[in-house]
Design a protein around this motif. Sequence first.
Motif, mmCIF file in Angstrom:
data_model
loop_
_atom_site.group_PDB
_atom_site.id
_atom_site.type_symbol
_atom_site.label_atom_id
_atom_site.label_comp_id
_atom_site.label_asym_id
_atom_site.label_seq_id
_atom_site.Cartn_x
_atom_site.Cartn_y
_atom_site.Cartn_z
ATOM 1 N N GLY A 59 0.766 -1.347 -0.023
ATOM 2 C CA GLY A 59 0.107 0.096 -0.170
ATOM 3 C C GLY A 59 0.717 1.126 0.063
ATOM 4 N N GLN A 60 2.275 1.154 -0.085
ATOM 5 C CA GLN A 60 2.929 2.348 -0.142
ATOM 6 C C GLN A 60 3.495 2.645 -1.618
ATOM 7 O OE1 GLN A 60 3.529 4.005 2.805
ATOM 8 N NE2 GLN A 60 2.090 2.268 3.552
ATOM 9 N N PRO A 61 3.859 3.658 -1.747
ATOM 10 C CA PRO A 61 4.809 3.999 -3.194
ATOM 11 C C PRO A 61 6.202 3.460 -3.186
ATOM 12 C CG PRO A 61 3.950 5.979 -2.198
ATOM 13 C CD PRO A 61 3.822 5.145 -1.152
ATOM 14 N N CYS A 62 6.318 2.305 -3.804
ATOM 15 C CA CYS A 62 7.759 1.742 -3.658
ATOM 16 C C CYS A 62 7.969 1.234 -5.131
ATOM 17 C CB CYS A 62 7.565 0.770 -2.619
ATOM 18 S SG CYS A 62 6.256 -0.700 -3.226
ATOM 19 N N THR A 63 9.281 0.650 -5.426
ATOM 20 C CA THR A 63 9.706 0.090 -6.567
ATOM 21 C C THR A 63 10.294 -1.305 -6.132
ATOM 22 O OG1 THR A 63 10.239 2.320 -7.531
ATOM 23 C CG2 THR A 63 11.487 0.280 -8.527
ATOM 24 N N ILE A 64 9.934 -2.431 -6.927
ATOM 25 C CA ILE A 64 10.321 -3.436 -6.656
ATOM 26 C C ILE A 64 10.925 -3.852 -8.128
ATOM 27 C CG2 ILE A 64 8.103 -4.458 -7.281
ATOM 28 C CD1 ILE A 64 9.078 -7.150 -5.722
ATOM 29 N N VAL A 65 12.118 -4.467 -8.256
ATOM 30 C CA VAL A 65 12.698 -5.006 -9.418
ATOM 31 C C VAL A 65 13.071 -6.473 -9.018
ATOM 32 C CG1 VAL A 65 14.783 -4.881 -10.698
ATOM 33 C CG2 VAL A 65 13.939 -2.782 -9.770
ATOM 34 N N GLU A 66 12.575 -7.218 -9.923
ATOM 35 C CA GLU A 66 12.671 -8.632 -10.024
ATOM 36 C C GLU A 66 13.532 -8.976 -11.248
ATOM 37 O OE1 GLU A 66 10.109 -12.520 -9.142
ATOM 38 O OE2 GLU A 66 8.984 -11.109 -10.280
ATOM 39 N N VAL A 67 14.701 -9.739 -10.945
ATOM 40 C CA VAL A 67 15.434 -10.209 -11.960
ATOM 41 C C VAL A 67 15.163 -11.654 -12.287
ATOM 42 C CG1 VAL A 67 17.849 -10.413 -12.868
ATOM 43 C CG2 VAL A 67 17.350 -8.778 -11.191
ATOM 44 N N GLY A 68 14.673 -11.957 -13.522
ATOM 45 C CA GLY A 68 14.079 -12.998 -13.892
ATOM 46 C C GLY A 68 12.483 -13.036 -13.873
#
Length: 242
Positions: free
Chosen positions: A45-54
């Motif tokens: 529920g927060q502004p965030c950035t997730i980077v998933e490699v693969g």
Amino acid sequence: MNDQASSSPAANPLRAYFDRNPGRLMYKWAHYFDIYHRHFERFRGQPCTIVEVGVFHGGSLQMWRDYLGPQARIIGVDIDPRLRDLGEPGIEIIIGDQGDRAFLRQLAKQLGPIDILLDDGGHQMHQQIATVEELYGNVQPDGVILVEDTHTSYWPDYGGGLRSPHSFIEFSKRLVDELNAWHSRDPQQFSPGVFTRSARSMHFYDSIVVIEKGAHPQPTELMSGTPSFSLDLPVNDALPQV
């Protein structure tokens, strides 16, 4: 929380999503969902950035969108150019080789700050180590890094092997030393560095290593209360002043 309750789909929205999966194909070890939820729940529920490699077939990117909410920026990184077409509103796909440090450095410039860095890529030793080393500085001061499928550290065909100095697990063990560097008695040979000051904790699970970032200043010792008998304290080994 009761371990049995925490592993039930009702208690874990990630496992519940996986079980009903309305989207693309996913492939996960069953015990990963509790680990994800334990370390990622604070970002929901927060502004965030997730980077998933693969990226695989893109199913987990859709799961992160559902789990983290509409304010999250979801980015998938993969070497397979066919996956470029899996981008959709709120989900970005970047094509490149995580084993190529030049690509990772360009990616770091392109991405900006990262809250969650999740490595589910090629699982080769050089790929996992390069990804953590090159993108660590992009992870927010209170962010988290999760590298999964670290059992490949024990597989020679992935560049690993039991206690191989080149494996990601052995690399991670050296980071444990860095985490504890404030307590070094030989600051000339072993003193606190960037990792020491910026990593709050490390967590080792079956096939997963998690790094929780956070300010980690020199620890201080405290004592309170009235002694019950004559207390002859040993000379305290002073922490290195750096």
